[in-house]
Design a protein around this motif. Sequence first.
Motif, mmCIF file in Angstrom:
data_model
loop_
_atom_site.group_PDB
_atom_site.id
_atom_site.type_symbol
_atom_site.label_atom_id
_atom_site.label_comp_id
_atom_site.label_asym_id
_atom_site.label_seq_id
_atom_site.Cartn_x
_atom_site.Cartn_y
_atom_site.Cartn_z
ATOM 1 N N ALA A 1 0.842 -1.192 0.000
ATOM 2 C CA ALA A 1 0.000 0.000 0.000
ATOM 3 C C ALA A 1 0.878 1.243 0.000
ATOM 4 N N SER A 2 0.351 2.337 -0.572
ATOM 5 C CA SER A 2 1.129 3.571 -0.671
ATOM 6 C C SER A 2 0.188 4.764 -0.730
ATOM 7 N N SER A 3 0.765 5.956 -0.586
ATOM 8 C CA SER A 3 -0.014 7.189 -0.712
ATOM 9 C C SER A 3 0.906 8.321 -1.163
ATOM 10 N N PRO A 4 1.337 8.299 -2.439
ATOM 11 C CA PRO A 4 2.277 9.310 -2.948
ATOM 12 C C PRO A 4 1.673 10.710 -2.920
ATOM 13 N N GLY A 5 2.554 11.709 -2.808
ATOM 14 C CA GLY A 5 2.103 13.090 -2.762
ATOM 15 C C GLY A 5 2.464 13.875 -4.004
ATOM 16 N N LEU A 6 1.762 14.971 -4.226
ATOM 17 C CA LEU A 6 1.968 15.841 -5.379
ATOM 18 C C LEU A 6 3.414 16.298 -5.505
ATOM 19 N N PHE A 7 4.093 16.483 -4.380
ATOM 20 C CA PHE A 7 5.465 17.003 -4.413
ATOM 21 C C PHE A 7 6.521 15.899 -4.476
#
Length: 371
Positions: free
Chosen positions: A321-327
């Motif tokens: 599972a992951s949750s990458p960010g815009l930056f």
Amino acid sequence: MTYKRRINCLHCSLIGCFLLMLQVTQAQPDFTRVDKWLSDNLGGLGGRAVLLIYKDGKQLYARAENDMNRRQKMAGKFMARKTGKSSDEVLKDFDENSKINIASCSKWLSAALIMTFVDEGKLKTTDTIGRYLPIMTANGKGTITIADCLSHLTGIKSEGLKENKTFLQTASMQEAMKVIAALPVEAAPGKSFRYSSIGLQLAAAVIEQISGKDFETLFAERIAGPCDMKQTDFGHKKVPLAAGGAQSTATDYIHFLDMILHDGQYNGKTVLKKSSVAEMQFNYIAGKQIMHVPEEAGNWGYGYGEWVMDRTLQGKRSDVASSPGLFGSFPWVDNKNQYVGILLTFNLKHKGRGEKYLELKKLVDDAITKY
């Protein structure tokens, strides 16, 4: 004991020590290829990056790289002027305790916070938001469930990043709800997936209504405090952005990931129930109409506040599972190989980012599984 026997014992002791030292040396993962990847890709990561890897609650790898080029420094100075900060502050080197905006990595934190209310029986994922937010019922959106909010299945048409700016300009969470209530509907709840800020902002308003406390306080009490996240918050705004307003460090965030890996336990404390952690990592968008998916997510599926890295996965908890960010920051939990990692960066260029994430993870997997 004869002289000869003493010599033989000494030889055996020396050999034993050597073998013990060799065993300790061999027990360390070889991250040489990971080091090279980080150095080779630093320019594309914004010139600054921190990578932490934890397994069994212990740090296996920690590295910070800093080498901003001229263009990146100029962009940093522009940002400093725009935000009213000093150039030195904006351009200083990153380390594992550098606090930066983590954008959509916030979603994982917020979803976990919502699930603490589920654990306590104060909320159900099947509850409709109209039960807590009458303005949504009045505007034809009352049948959206908490589950829909956490998995971007509200059916509300998003205006993209423009919404975040609008939310920040409102005076209260109630005012932010009026903004969402007025947005158009593009599909029935639970039928279409659109990655946006709307669902988590709705869920944030619900738990404020239930508890009588503001979102920032709830996060500090229920997630940041128990997970020893001393430098993580949502900016202390009038209206916190539940889907993208958190600021954190690599050290803090990896504490959160470690809690998720260990089924809601952190340093002997129960932050989330095991069942809730698992529920967050099911894929809820298989078979749904896909309206918008950020490029870096590729063909992943989506759970509650986090991507599950297999869109076809149904009926079982995801291995990763992951949750990458815009930056550019990329946190992940590997349930199969039992480790967690975070790449902390600040870079707006997103082209090819998803492939780079997978490339990095494969190198880390190889190092982890071979030692």
